[in-house]
Design a protein around this motif. Structure first.
Motif, mmCIF file in Angstrom:
data_model
loop_
_atom_site.group_PDB
_atom_site.id
_atom_site.type_symbol
_atom_site.label_atom_id
_atom_site.label_comp_id
_atom_site.label_asym_id
_atom_site.label_seq_id
_atom_site.Cartn_x
_atom_site.Cartn_y
_atom_site.Cartn_z
ATOM 1 N N ASP A 1 0.819 -1.206 0.000
ATOM 2 C CA ASP A 1 0.000 0.000 0.000
ATOM 3 C C ASP A 1 0.856 1.260 0.000
ATOM 4 O O ASP A 1 0.328 2.367 0.053
ATOM 5 C CB ASP A 1 -0.925 0.013 1.222
ATOM 6 N N GLY A 2 2.157 1.078 -0.057
ATOM 7 C CA GLY A 2 3.057 2.221 -0.114
ATOM 8 C C GLY A 2 3.470 2.750 1.251
ATOM 9 O O GLY A 2 4.173 3.754 1.352
ATOM 10 N N TRP A 3 3.046 2.082 2.286
ATOM 11 C CA TRP A 3 3.404 2.485 3.649
ATOM 12 C C TRP A 3 3.261 1.274 4.562
ATOM 13 O O TRP A 3 2.663 0.284 4.193
ATOM 14 C CB TRP A 3 2.471 3.601 4.146
ATOM 15 N N HIS A 4 3.816 1.357 5.749
ATOM 16 C CA HIS A 4 3.571 0.332 6.753
ATOM 17 C C HIS A 4 3.762 0.953 8.124
ATOM 18 O O HIS A 4 4.425 1.985 8.277
ATOM 19 C CB HIS A 4 4.473 -0.894 6.562
ATOM 20 N N TYR A 5 3.127 0.342 9.130
ATOM 21 C CA TYR A 5 3.244 0.845 10.489
ATOM 22 C C TYR A 5 4.704 0.801 10.942
ATOM 23 O O TYR A 5 5.429 -0.148 10.647
ATOM 24 C CB TYR A 5 2.398 0.005 11.437
ATOM 25 N N ALA A 6 5.103 1.844 11.665
ATOM 26 C CA ALA A 6 6.490 1.919 12.115
ATOM 27 C C ALA A 6 6.851 0.776 13.049
ATOM 28 O O ALA A 6 8.023 0.397 13.142
ATOM 29 C CB ALA A 6 6.736 3.263 12.812
ATOM 30 N N ASP A 7 5.851 0.225 13.749
ATOM 31 C CA ASP A 7 6.135 -0.856 14.687
ATOM 32 C C ASP A 7 5.945 -2.236 14.071
ATOM 33 O O ASP A 7 5.940 -3.245 14.769
ATOM 34 C CB ASP A 7 5.279 -0.732 15.949
ATOM 35 N N LEU A 8 5.790 -2.291 12.748
ATOM 36 C CA LEU A 8 5.726 -3.561 12.029
ATOM 37 C C LEU A 8 6.869 -3.633 11.018
ATOM 38 O O LEU A 8 7.253 -2.611 10.442
ATOM 39 C CB LEU A 8 4.408 -3.699 11.276
ATOM 40 N N PRO A 9 7.394 -4.831 10.764
ATOM 41 C CA PRO A 9 8.359 -4.991 9.675
ATOM 42 C C PRO A 9 7.678 -4.771 8.319
ATOM 43 O O PRO A 9 6.488 -4.468 8.250
ATOM 44 C CB PRO A 9 8.830 -6.442 9.835
ATOM 45 N N GLU A 10 8.423 -4.949 7.251
ATOM 46 C CA GLU A 10 7.838 -4.862 5.911
ATOM 47 C C GLU A 10 6.740 -5.917 5.768
ATOM 48 O O GLU A 10 6.769 -6.967 6.417
ATOM 49 C CB GLU A 10 8.915 -5.079 4.843
ATOM 50 N N ASP A 11 5.785 -5.642 4.891
ATOM 51 C CA ASP A 11 4.591 -6.489 4.784
ATOM 52 C C ASP A 11 4.915 -7.957 4.532
ATOM 53 O O ASP A 11 4.300 -8.850 5.122
ATOM 54 C CB ASP A 11 3.680 -5.969 3.663
ATOM 55 N N GLY A 12 5.849 -8.217 3.635
ATOM 56 C CA GLY A 12 6.177 -9.601 3.326
ATOM 57 C C GLY A 12 6.659 -10.358 4.549
ATOM 58 O O GLY A 12 6.263 -11.514 4.781
ATOM 59 N N GLU A 13 7.506 -9.718 5.342
ATOM 60 C CA GLU A 13 8.007 -10.372 6.554
ATOM 61 C C GLU A 13 6.877 -10.589 7.558
ATOM 62 O O GLU A 13 6.816 -11.628 8.226
ATOM 63 C CB GLU A 13 9.110 -9.532 7.192
ATOM 64 N N VAL A 14 5.967 -9.620 7.657
ATOM 65 C CA VAL A 14 4.835 -9.764 8.580
ATOM 66 C C VAL A 14 3.992 -10.966 8.193
ATOM 67 O O VAL A 14 3.569 -11.754 9.054
ATOM 68 C CB VAL A 14 3.970 -8.488 8.601
ATOM 69 N N TRP A 15 3.734 -11.115 6.904
ATOM 70 C CA TRP A 15 2.931 -12.254 6.458
ATOM 71 C C TRP A 15 3.620 -13.575 6.793
ATOM 72 O O TRP A 15 2.987 -14.503 7.296
ATOM 73 C CB TRP A 15 2.648 -12.163 4.962
ATOM 74 N N ARG A 16 4.912 -13.675 6.516
ATOM 75 C CA ARG A 16 5.614 -14.929 6.805
ATOM 76 C C ARG A 16 5.602 -15.231 8.305
ATOM 77 O O ARG A 16 5.339 -16.360 8.719
ATOM 78 C CB ARG A 16 7.058 -14.851 6.306
ATOM 79 N N ARG A 17 5.889 -14.232 9.113
ATOM 80 C CA ARG A 17 5.929 -14.446 10.555
ATOM 81 C C ARG A 17 4.548 -14.777 11.108
ATOM 82 O O ARG A 17 4.396 -15.681 11.938
ATOM 83 C CB ARG A 17 6.497 -13.212 11.254
ATOM 84 N N SER A 18 3.535 -14.076 10.650
ATOM 85 C CA SER A 18 2.207 -14.257 11.230
ATOM 86 C C SER A 18 1.604 -15.615 10.881
ATOM 87 O O SER A 18 0.972 -16.246 11.743
ATOM 88 C CB SER A 18 1.266 -13.120 10.813
ATOM 89 N N VAL A 19 1.806 -16.089 9.650
ATOM 90 C CA VAL A 19 1.249 -17.408 9.334
ATOM 91 C C VAL A 19 1.994 -18.498 10.101
ATOM 92 O O VAL A 19 1.391 -19.496 10.522
ATOM 93 C CB VAL A 19 1.254 -17.701 7.814
#
Length: 209
Positions: free
Chosen positions: A87-105
């Motif tokens: 989306d062109g941005w991410h929360y400062a307290d979250l990693p990049e989106d791809g890493e979040v998806w891998r970690r969360s699943v």
């Protein structure tokens, strides 16, 4: 929401609506793009096979997909992640989106195995919902990830994928792209000949407005 949506939650709110029937009026690029979301979804390239199964189960539970036709949510989300189309941005307290998806699943699978002795993808819908409810209700962090921001990310990706599908368009009365044909019958409460009137105007989904 499941598709087709059960009455009174939207089914046949736009009777006869079929956005795919309009494809003869689309250009080649538009047709290829829309059909890739239905008949020829992109091959999974970002998620590993185990991650794909978990992510698919997660997305289906978030959007309430239990029957056919089913939007290929995991394929559409995966395609964005593989290309780095965020989306062109991410929360400062979250990693990049791809890493979040891998970690969360991965963490969803860990929680399922700890609680039920089976992986998240193999758990029942009730068990999956219980695990997801724990994430949603978490006021702080979940496995080191801020739960509220994680939940927002899951929903943003899931809803974007869901409402990019012609199956979802038909449930909300959107006839699909008007390019290159365009619109000509402009004005309040006026419709093109390819648009369908709302059979229950003024009624909110699931009840009376």
């Amino acid at each position: 929401m499941s598709l087709p949506a059960p009455a009174p939650d939207g089914a046949r709110r736009f009777p006869g609506q079929s956005s795919l029937e309009q494809q003869d009026h689309w250009d080649e690029a538009t047709t290829a793009l829309v059909l890739s979301r239905v008949d020829r979804p992109p091959e999974v390239a970002f998620f590993t096979a185990p991650e794909e199964c978990i992510a698919a189960a997660l997305l289906d539970r978030l959007l309430g997909q239990e029957g056919e036709p089913r939007v290929p949510l995991v394929n559409l989300v995966d395609a964005r992640l593989a290309l780095g189309e965020t989306d062109g941005w991410h929360y400062a307290d979250l990693p990049e989106d791809g890493e979040v998806w891998r970690r969360s699943v991965r963490h969803l699978d860990e929680d399922a195995r700890e609680r039920y002795g089976i992986g998240f993808a193999d758990a029942t819908s009730v068990q999956q919902d219980a695990i997801l409810a724990a994430v949603k209700d978490e006021q702080d962090s979940w496995h080191g990830l801020p739960a509220g921001h994680l939940w927002n990310l899951w929903l943003r990706y899931g809803c974007t994928a869901f409402y990019s599908s012609p199956h979802a368009w038909d449930e909300i009365g959107f006839p699909g792209p008007a390019y290159p044909r365009g619109y000509g019958n402009l004005g309040l409460d006026r419709r093109e000949r390819f648009e369908v009137r709302d059979a229950r105007p003024g009624e909110a989904a699931g009840g009376t407005a």
